[in-house]
Design a protein around this motif. Structure first.
Motif, PDB file in Angstrom:
ATOM      1  N   UNK A 253       0.811  -1.264  -0.072  1.00  0.00           N
ATOM      2  CA  UNK A 253      -0.095   0.214  -0.069  1.00  0.00           C
ATOM      3  C   UNK A 253       0.825   1.187   0.074  1.00  0.00           C
TER       4      UNK A 253
ATOM      5  N   UNK B   7       0.838   4.456  -2.932  1.00  0.00           N
ATOM      6  CA  UNK B   7       0.080   5.549  -2.511  1.00  0.00           C
ATOM      7  C   UNK B   7       0.131   6.657  -3.440  1.00  0.00           C
TER       8      UNK B   7
ATOM      9  N   UNK C 161      -8.865   9.809   3.108  1.00  0.00           N
ATOM     10  CA  UNK C 161      -7.552   9.591   3.805  1.00  0.00           C
ATOM     11  C   UNK C 161      -7.448  10.918   4.558  1.00  0.00           C
ATOM     12  N   UNK C 162      -6.367  10.786   5.393  1.00  0.00           N
ATOM     13  CA  UNK C 162      -5.962  11.956   6.208  1.00  0.00           C
ATOM     14  C   UNK C 162      -5.519  13.236   5.395  1.00  0.00           C
ATOM     15  N   UNK C 163      -5.184  12.766   4.019  1.00  0.00           N
ATOM     16  CA  UNK C 163      -4.707  14.148   3.019  1.00  0.00           C
ATOM     17  C   UNK C 163      -5.999  14.277   2.245  1.00  0.00           C
TER      18      UNK C 163
ATOM     19  N   UNK D 127       6.197  14.477  -5.009  1.00  0.00           N
ATOM     20  CA  UNK D 127       6.896  14.396  -3.697  1.00  0.00           C
ATOM     21  C   UNK D 127       8.107  13.714  -3.765  1.00  0.00           C
TER      22      UNK D 127
ATOM     23  N   UNK E 174      -4.591  -0.349   6.182  1.00  0.00           N
ATOM     24  CA  UNK E 174      -4.728   0.347   4.702  1.00  0.00           C
ATOM     25  C   UNK E 174      -4.899   1.809   4.766  1.00  0.00           C
ATOM     26  N   UNK E 175      -5.978   2.068   5.560  1.00  0.00           N
ATOM     27  CA  UNK E 175      -6.472   3.335   5.677  1.00  0.00           C
ATOM     28  C   UNK E 175      -5.143   4.364   6.372  1.00  0.00           C
TER      29      UNK E 175
ATOM     30  N   UNK F   8      -2.087   3.669   5.948  1.00  0.00           N
ATOM     31  CA  UNK F   8      -0.735   3.846   5.137  1.00  0.00           C
ATOM     32  C   UNK F   8      -1.078   4.634   3.893  1.00  0.00           C
ATOM     33  N   UNK F   9      -2.258   4.501   3.344  1.00  0.00           N
ATOM     34  CA  UNK F   9      -2.480   5.245   2.160  1.00  0.00           C
ATOM     35  C   UNK F   9      -2.448   6.626   2.063  1.00  0.00           C
ATOM     36  N   UNK F  10      -2.312   7.322   3.121  1.00  0.00           N
ATOM     37  CA  UNK F  10      -2.342   8.743   3.439  1.00  0.00           C
ATOM     38  C   UNK F  10      -0.739   9.278   2.945  1.00  0.00           C
ATOM     39  N   UNK F  11      -0.797  10.327   1.927  1.00  0.00           N
ATOM     40  CA  UNK F  11       0.352  10.865   1.831  1.00  0.00           C
ATOM     41  C   UNK F  11       0.661  11.747   2.529  1.00  0.00           C
ATOM     42  N   UNK F  12       1.793  11.711   3.563  1.00  0.00           N
ATOM     43  CA  UNK F  12       1.975  12.589   4.643  1.00  0.00           C
ATOM     44  C   UNK F  12       2.181  13.940   4.540  1.00  0.00           C
ATOM     45  N   UNK F  13       3.146  14.021   3.502  1.00  0.00           N
ATOM     46  CA  UNK F  13       3.305  15.360   2.560  1.00  0.00           C
ATOM     47  C   UNK F  13       2.130  16.082   2.570  1.00  0.00           C
ATOM     48  N   UNK F  14       0.952  15.718   2.410  1.00  0.00           N
ATOM     49  CA  UNK F  14      -0.217  16.331   1.673  1.00  0.00           C
ATOM     50  C   UNK F  14      -1.399  16.232   2.994  1.00  0.00           C
ATOM     51  N   UNK F  15      -0.842  16.155   4.138  1.00  0.00           N
ATOM     52  CA  UNK F  15      -1.949  15.960   5.352  1.00  0.00           C
ATOM     53  C   UNK F  15      -2.912  17.165   4.946  1.00  0.00           C
TER      54      UNK F  15
END
Lengths: 442, 267
Positions: free
Chosen positions: A11, A15, A47-49, A256, B217-218, B220-227
């Protein structure tokens, strides 16, 4: 390695792919099976983004024979590697699907051994889903550049949508950053998929039950900001892909930094989310608003205006088109007014059949008067008390935040022609201002 | 045009009952100021008129709607009846009166206050039912899919077809806590029935591990740089999170009893 660990690795490696919608096809369940697909697409989570989660988006494997400089999965990167077996992947998909976590599967892959071998693995996973589970949910599969066309064809019969990633907007960028890929290796499968879709559509006319080849069409994505390609070049390429290859969607992905390389932006560069946003806005204008790429940008203006969206920018440079009478203007013209979208334009056309529209009525129809007021009249009359000052117009066309950040000392009463002013404002910006704008999300 | 009289209609809460209110309104040449349910408190200011539900009357009104203003208007009114719009009954009555006067073009009168109110309410309903098609989470207990929702609008009738087509070979139950109703399905038959209270057993090992896989999965799928929590919140308002697997173990808190469920599913 257990399935938890594999899921995490595969995953994480998948991503950055953005083409993760589930739209474009309406399907009923196969007899005795499970799953359906809704044409409008269904988001199952965010998602959080803030990005939609609709499909189980994973790689078949992140073992890769290629060494693309911008990619986390490149051969030379020291990262944990894993591969799903086709059956593991099929079971995971079905179990997520039964619990209504997902709309289906988005399957991409690193190049394990060679493109053909990788594609065979993907085909086997999809075969188990479609034949053994009789799964009719959505499947999006990546065509790996360099795969034999018979295998692409087989994969396409099992998937709803296929995509080949353009990755980088020009041949020269590809040469430098993705030495194992070429323009040809990307465009060849894209062209092949397009032709198969066309052939298949005539088959379906001839034989009603002919199996469908990628019924939801094909899409692609490209990385923005890793190379010096301009917005103008990117938008023209996008338009060309819609026209020539009949793509359903082109996705953009702000670069990125995941690798240290002298040819790439430094590792602490923030992704150009702002540019990505403007490109998506422009893409929308191409697909639903009847704009052409060269109306939005040209040789002399190769980048989007950082302050106002592409449609506002176009309107400001074409004031001869306005003000427009909303009670008479055809639908296609209404679409060109800032503050009027596809929905409100349709409602205007509907509602004016029964009554003459005034500004109050427009508000009910969903028109964003804050922006539209400068460009429209209702039966020859502009909004009462409307003052067209540079300050007012700018303020209404930009987001509040951008405005305050960039024009904190703008005198309120100054009566200037905004439309001559805008390019000047842009050119008087310092490099720092532009950078700030480019890197802050809108 | 008639003045609204100082009159409140009281009806039984059914769609047929509302159609009888429309009948009464025309029969008596009057427009009520409100249409309320039997449980509503009496007011001293207005006189209350009891409207009895009468099938022949309801059917006459029902048949006249598509005839006078088109099938779209009937579908629209049916959906408006499922919304959480305050005073929806009164607005529906006023809408139908407009429709009898203007015919099918009533559907285009988007700047009229009554039509506008209902259009927005129906849009809210459609949006909520669409969102819940994605946000609903099933847990699997003895091979039955069970999910719980807490919608503002009465969305179950709009979600039924979607889930029945999606899982034709499964047995499932969707419990609407707000309205105390549940959609139950077993192969090739479905029903929406009232359910007061249900209790779920502890999830078994398989169920637990798929929940954890989903959470993994939920996350992991986030791109941290785009929080971007603001964007997430506007796309997926927090009131939906309570029943979503990815946000922790909310499932245990709900008082669902599975015994009833099993009986319902296996008659």
């Amino acid at each position: 390695m257990d399935v938890f660990e594999k899921l995490k690795i595969l995953t994480d490696a998948a991503k950055y792919d953005v083409a993760c919608t589930s739209s474009g096809v309406n399907k009923k369940t196969a007899p005795g099976g499970i799953g359906s697909a809704a044409a409008a697409g269904i988001c199952h989570s965010f998602a959080g983004d803030g990005r939609c989660i609709s499909l189980l988006k994973v790689l078949m494997t992140n073992v890769c024979a290629y060494d693309c400089k911008y990619c986390v999965n490149r051969k030379s990167n020291d990262t944990p590697r894993a591969s799903f077996t086709p059956r593991e992947l099929a079971e995971l998909t079905i179990n997520f699907y039964r619990r209504n976590y997902i709309e289906g599967l988005f399957l991409s892959s690193g190049v394990l051994k060679n493109p053909d071998y990788t594609t065979e693995q993907m085909i086997e996973a999809l075969r188990i889903l479609r034949e053994e589970y009789r799964f009719s949910g959505y499947i999006h599969a990546k065509a790996i550049p360099g795969t034999d066309s018979t295998l692409i064809s087989h994969l396409g019969m099992l998937a709803d949508r296929m995509s080949v990633n353009i990755e980088l907007p020009s041949q020269s960028s590809l040469q430098i950053l993705a030495p194992d890929k070429s323009k040809h290796s990307i465009l060849a499968p894209m062209g092949y998929i397009k032709n198969r879709i066309q052939e298949n559509s005539t088959d379906i006319i001839k034989y009603r039950h002919a199996p469908k080849f990628v019924p939801a069409g094909q899409s692609t994505q490209m990385i923005i900001g890793a190379t010096p390609d301009t917005d103008f070049q990117i938008l023209n390429l996008t338009e060309g892909l819609y026209k020539k290859y009949k793509l359903k969607r082109v996705f953009f992905s702000a670069y990125m930094p995941v690798a240290e390389n002298t040819m790439l932006p430094t590792i602490d560069t923030k992704p150009p989310l702002w540019r990505e946003h403007r490109l998506y806005q422009a893409d929308w204008l191409l697909r639903f608003y009847g704009f052409a790429a060269n109306e939005l940008l040209d040789q002399n203006h190769q980048s989007f205006n950082p302050y106002v969206d592409p449609k506002c920018n176009w309107a400001l440079n074409h004031m001869e088109f306005f003000p427009m009478n909303v009670n008479r203007a055809p639908y296609s013209d209404l679409l060109r007014v800032p503050g009027i979208g596809v929905n409100s334009a349709m409602r205007i056309v509907k509602a004016r059949r029964t009554a003459t529209l005034n500004f109050d009525g427009l508000k009910k129809l969903g028109v964003v008067l804050k922006r539209a007021q400068y460009f429209i009249t209702c039966g020859g009359k502009a909004l009462e008390g409307l003052k067209i000052t540079q300050d007012a117009v700018l303020r209404s066309l930009m987001s509040e935040k951008t405005y305050l950040e960039n024009f904190p000392h703008q005198p309120k009463s100054e009566q200037l022609s905004l439309f001559e002013q805008l390019p000047m404002i842009q050119s008087s910006l310092t490099q720092e201002d532009i950078l700030k704008c480019l890197t802050s999300p809108t | 045009m008639f003045d609204q009289s100082n009159l409140i209609y009281r009806y039984d809460g059914s769609f047929d009952g509302l159609l009888c209110c429309v009948f009464e309104s025309y029969d008596q040449n009057e427009i009520p100021v409100d249409i309320v349910l039997p449980v509503s408190p009496e007011t001293m200011l207005f006189s209350m008129k009891e409207i009895r539900t009468d099938s022949p009357k309801a059917n006459r009104v029902l048949a006249s709607i598509p005839k006078k203003m088109g099938v779209d208007a009937l579908d629209f009114v049916r959906r408006a009846f499922l919304t959480c719009l305050p005073k929806k009954e009164l607005y529906i009555l006023l809408f139908l009166r407009l429709g009898y006067r203007h015919g099918p073009s009533v559907m285009n009168m988007l700047t009229d206050d009554v039509v506008d109110k209902l259009v927005k309410a129906v849009k809210h309903l459609d949006k909520e039912s669409h969102l819940l098609k994605g946000f609903l989470r099933f847990s699997i207990f003895s091979n039955i899919l069970v999910g719980e929702i807490e919608p503002k609008n009465y969305v179950l009738p709009l979600m039924s077809q979607h889930f029945c087509e999606r899982y034709p070979e499964e047995r499932f139950l969707i419990y609407d806590k707000t309205h105390g109703m549940a959609l139950v399905y077993q192969p090739y038959q479905s029903a929406v029935i009232p359910i007061e209270d249900l209790e779920l057993p502890e999830p078994d090992e398989t169920e637990q591990s798929y929940r954890e896989l989903w959470r993994l999965f939920y996350d992991t799928i986030e791109v941290e740089g785009r929080h971007n929590p603001k964007c997430r919140m506007s796309q997926m308002p927090k009131r939906y999170w309570k029943y979503m697997t990815e946000f922790g173990s909310s499932q245990k808190t709900s008082p669902l009893k599975l015994e009833n469920t099993t009986k319902l599913l296996i008659p």
